[in-house]
Design an enzyme around this catalytic site. Structure first.
Site, mmCIF file in Angstrom:
data_model
loop_
_atom_site.group_PDB
_atom_site.id
_atom_site.type_symbol
_atom_site.label_atom_id
_atom_site.label_comp_id
_atom_site.label_asym_id
_atom_site.label_seq_id
_atom_site.Cartn_x
_atom_site.Cartn_y
_atom_site.Cartn_z
ATOM 1 N N ASP A 38 66.825 30.997 70.186
ATOM 2 C CA ASP A 38 66.649 30.198 71.404
ATOM 3 C C ASP A 38 67.206 30.992 72.578
ATOM 4 O O ASP A 38 68.006 31.921 72.400
ATOM 5 C CB ASP A 38 67.385 28.850 71.259
ATOM 6 C CG ASP A 38 66.813 27.775 72.161
ATOM 7 O OD1 ASP A 38 66.116 26.868 71.651
ATOM 8 O OD2 ASP A 38 67.052 27.832 73.398
ATOM 9 N N ASP A 62 64.867 35.634 74.501
ATOM 10 C CA ASP A 62 63.987 35.117 75.555
ATOM 11 C C ASP A 62 62.559 35.457 75.139
ATOM 12 O O ASP A 62 62.185 36.633 75.083
ATOM 13 C CB ASP A 62 64.324 35.760 76.909
ATOM 14 C CG ASP A 62 63.465 35.174 78.029
ATOM 15 O OD1 ASP A 62 62.515 34.412 77.728
ATOM 16 O OD2 ASP A 62 63.759 35.477 79.204
ATOM 17 N N ASN A 89 57.784 27.912 67.937
ATOM 18 C CA ASN A 89 57.920 26.577 68.550
ATOM 19 C C ASN A 89 58.324 26.628 70.022
ATOM 20 O O ASN A 89 57.999 25.716 70.772
ATOM 21 C CB ASN A 89 58.947 25.782 67.729
ATOM 22 C CG ASN A 89 59.464 24.572 68.472
ATOM 23 O OD1 ASN A 89 58.767 23.559 68.587
ATOM 24 N ND2 ASN A 89 60.682 24.661 69.018
ATOM 25 N N SER A 140 49.935 21.644 71.096
ATOM 26 C CA SER A 140 50.067 20.301 71.682
ATOM 27 C C SER A 140 48.688 19.657 71.689
ATOM 28 O O SER A 140 47.668 20.365 71.696
ATOM 29 C CB SER A 140 50.571 20.419 73.128
ATOM 30 O OG SER A 140 50.435 19.182 73.806
ATOM 31 N N TYR A 153 49.398 24.362 81.272
ATOM 32 C CA TYR A 153 49.811 23.918 79.926
ATOM 33 C C TYR A 153 48.579 23.703 79.044
ATOM 34 O O TYR A 153 48.561 24.128 77.881
ATOM 35 C CB TYR A 153 50.635 22.636 80.066
ATOM 36 C CG TYR A 153 51.424 22.254 78.832
ATOM 37 C CD1 TYR A 153 52.499 23.011 78.393
ATOM 38 C CD2 TYR A 153 51.102 21.097 78.116
ATOM 39 C CE1 TYR A 153 53.242 22.640 77.268
ATOM 40 C CE2 TYR A 153 51.837 20.712 76.999
ATOM 41 C CZ TYR A 153 52.900 21.486 76.575
ATOM 42 O OH TYR A 153 53.625 21.107 75.465
ATOM 43 N N LYS A 157 48.163 25.943 75.662
ATOM 44 C CA LYS A 157 48.183 25.352 74.325
ATOM 45 C C LYS A 157 46.831 25.494 73.622
ATOM 46 O O LYS A 157 46.780 25.655 72.397
ATOM 47 C CB LYS A 157 48.625 23.891 74.405
ATOM 48 C CG LYS A 157 50.094 23.747 74.815
ATOM 49 C CD LYS A 157 51.033 24.489 73.866
ATOM 50 C CE LYS A 157 52.500 24.220 74.121
ATOM 51 N NZ LYS A 157 53.393 24.903 73.172
ATOM 52 N N THR A 187 61.834 14.294 73.046
ATOM 53 C CA THR A 187 62.720 15.467 73.095
ATOM 54 C C THR A 187 63.155 15.681 74.549
ATOM 55 O O THR A 187 62.550 15.105 75.465
ATOM 56 C CB THR A 187 61.977 16.748 72.648
ATOM 57 O OG1 THR A 187 61.034 17.101 73.682
ATOM 58 C CG2 THR A 187 61.259 16.584 71.335
HETATM 59 N N1 LIG Z 1 58.021 16.908 73.441
HETATM 60 C C1 LIG Z 1 56.728 16.721 73.493
HETATM 61 O O1 LIG Z 1 56.236 15.644 73.871
HETATM 62 C C2 LIG Z 1 55.790 17.834 73.045
HETATM 63 C C3 LIG Z 1 54.452 17.493 72.845
HETATM 64 C C4 LIG Z 1 53.571 18.476 72.436
HETATM 65 C C5 LIG Z 1 54.014 19.763 72.235
HETATM 66 N N2 LIG Z 1 55.323 20.073 72.441
HETATM 67 C C6 LIG Z 1 55.715 21.463 72.196
HETATM 68 O O2 LIG Z 1 56.741 21.485 71.243
HETATM 69 C C7 LIG Z 1 57.530 22.656 71.414
HETATM 70 C C8 LIG Z 1 59.000 22.276 71.424
HETATM 71 O O3 LIG Z 1 59.213 21.441 72.529
HETATM 72 P P1 LIG Z 1 60.326 20.296 72.576
HETATM 73 O O4 LIG Z 1 59.669 19.086 73.087
HETATM 74 O O5 LIG Z 1 61.102 20.263 71.324
HETATM 75 O O6 LIG Z 1 61.193 20.871 73.786
HETATM 76 P P2 LIG Z 1 62.750 21.134 74.006
HETATM 77 O O7 LIG Z 1 62.864 21.458 75.447
HETATM 78 O O8 LIG Z 1 63.572 20.055 73.419
HETATM 79 O O9 LIG Z 1 62.999 22.449 73.149
HETATM 80 C C9 LIG Z 1 62.452 23.672 73.508
HETATM 81 C C10 LIG Z 1 63.450 24.755 73.166
HETATM 82 O O10 LIG Z 1 62.844 26.009 73.539
HETATM 83 C C11 LIG Z 1 63.829 26.797 74.161
HETATM 84 N N3 LIG Z 1 63.190 27.756 75.056
HETATM 85 C C12 LIG Z 1 62.580 27.510 76.241
HETATM 86 N N4 LIG Z 1 62.167 28.660 76.785
HETATM 87 C C13 LIG Z 1 62.513 29.642 75.922
HETATM 88 C C14 LIG Z 1 62.371 31.050 75.929
HETATM 89 N N5 LIG Z 1 61.820 31.693 76.987
HETATM 90 N N6 LIG Z 1 62.823 31.767 74.886
HETATM 91 C C15 LIG Z 1 63.437 31.141 73.841
HETATM 92 N N7 LIG Z 1 63.608 29.809 73.781
HETATM 93 C C16 LIG Z 1 63.156 29.073 74.814
HETATM 94 C C17 LIG Z 1 64.699 25.808 74.930
HETATM 95 O O11 LIG Z 1 65.970 26.366 75.227
HETATM 96 C C18 LIG Z 1 64.752 24.634 73.973
HETATM 97 O O12 LIG Z 1 65.870 24.705 73.110
HETATM 98 C C19 LIG Z 1 57.037 23.307 72.705
HETATM 99 O O13 LIG Z 1 56.160 24.369 72.387
HETATM 100 C C20 LIG Z 1 56.285 22.177 73.401
HETATM 101 O O14 LIG Z 1 55.283 22.665 74.265
HETATM 102 C C21 LIG Z 1 56.220 19.133 72.837
#
Ligand SMILES: NC(=O)c1ccc[n+]([C@@H]2O[C@H](COP(=O)([O-])OP(=O)(O)OC[C@H]3O[C@@H](n4cnc5c(N)ncnc54)[C@H](O)[C@@H]3O)[C@@H](O)[C@H]2O)c1
Length: 272
Positions: A38, A62, A89, A140, A153, A157, A187
């Site tokens: 992360d 990153d 992820n 997504s 986005y 995706k 989240t």
């Molecule tokens: N939450 C939703 O409703 C949802 C829906 C569809 C898809 N998603 C996808 O699920 C995945 C996880 O999202 P989430 O909702 O758990 O979000 P979240 O923000 O809780 O977690 C995302 C994590 O990614 C890390 N991150 C961000 N940029 C980064 C980088 N450049 N390098 C390394 N780490 C990085 C953040 O620090 C965080 O810990 C994402 O790809 C998101 O697009 C989420």
């Protein structure tokens, strides 16, 4: 008790929060050694301390930085001597029409959400070929259709979903590649949506299950695809959205016709 991932090594990017954290907990709980990768060092430290296991390794990365990604894969293989599962992820959200966003923003979203997935997959591939492992990407429902005000986005995706299919062809039979497409999930990324009562009312009204997903429910789907239970599943987009995209967009006739007998109502709608 033996777990589905005993002896396996997994990297979960974006592993310190939300869906990533739930995936880390699930894979670890079923026996894997998991690298929590992360960008947020403090969040990594908090999670690794809370699990407190010699099968949990933190690594700051990153995902927009190719050298960082290469170092992440190298560190995992150096430390654990193998790599079986890569969960791509990490992702960032984006809001705006193309007329609202600039190139720097577009490139950041594409950089983390698409290029990071491609580069991590490319770098991990020789190790996954050796272990006959697999990749699970996290896209997504926004990659399946268009949304209002989500141009970058939506594009990012959709790219992840089709990149998954391309890699699933190119790297079979040694490496399976699948993708999970969550709907709204509770989240930190989605708090702007889940903590807004008007948005939640509008969103859940159209959702057959009537609520957002919990991160663990998405993690369960990721774990399935990553496991030997999915040994014949390759190039699949597993939608985990409570049935939202099962809907064509037609009005809810059942609700509109409430009160009329089913047959009477149907006759006003369709010629039989
Ligand atoms: N939450 C939703 O409703 C949802 C829906 C569809 C898809 N998603 C996808 O699920 C995945 C996880 O999202 P989430 O909702 O758990 O979000 P979240 O923000 O809780 O977690 C995302 C994590 O990614 C890390 N991150 C961000 N940029 C980064 C980088 N450049 N390098 C390394 N780490 C990085 C953040 O620090 C965080 O810990 C994402 O790809 C998101 O697009 C989420």
């Amino acid at each position: 008790m033996s777990g589905r991932f005993d002896g396996k090594v997994a990297i979960v990017t974006g592993g310190a929060s939300g869906i990533g954290e739930a995936t880390v907990r699930r894979l670890h709980g079923e026996g894997a050694t998991v690298v929590v990768a992360d960008i947020r060092q403090e969040a990594i430290a908090t999670l690794t301390a809370s699990i407190a296991s010699d099968r949990i390794v933190g690594h700051r990365v990153d995902m927009i930085d190719a050298a960082d990604i290469e170092a992440m894969i190298a560190a995992a293989v150096d430390r654990c001597a193998r790599l079986d599962i890569l969960v791509n992820n990490a992702g960032i959200g984006s809001f705006g029409k193309v007329t609202d966003i600039d190139l720097a923003h577009w490139r950041e979203v594409m950089g983390v959400d698409v290029e990071g997935v491609m580069w991590a997959s490319r770098t991990a591939m020789p190790h996954l070929e050796r272990s006959e492992g697999n990749i699970v990407n996290v896209a997504s429902i926004a990659g399946i259709g268009g949304d209002y005000g989500f141009a970058a986005y939506n594009a990012a995706k959709a790219a992840v979903i089709n990149l998954t299919r391309a890699m699933a062809l190119d790297h079979a039979p040694r490496v399976r590649v699948n993708v999970v497409s969550p709907g709204l999930t509770r989240t930190p990324l989605a708090t702007g949506l889940t903590e807004n009562p008007a948005i939640m009312a509008a969103w859940t009204d159209g959702l057959p299950l009537g609520r957002p997903a919990e991160p663990a429910e998405v993690a369960a789907a990721i774990a399935f695809l990553a496991s030997a239970d999915a040994s014949y599943v390759n190039g699949h987009n597993l939608v985990v959205d409570g049935g939202g995209v099962a809907h064509t967009g037609m009005p809810n006739f059942t609700r509109i016709l409430e009160g009329a007998s089913h047959l009477d109502g149907a006759e006003t709608l369709v010629r039989r």
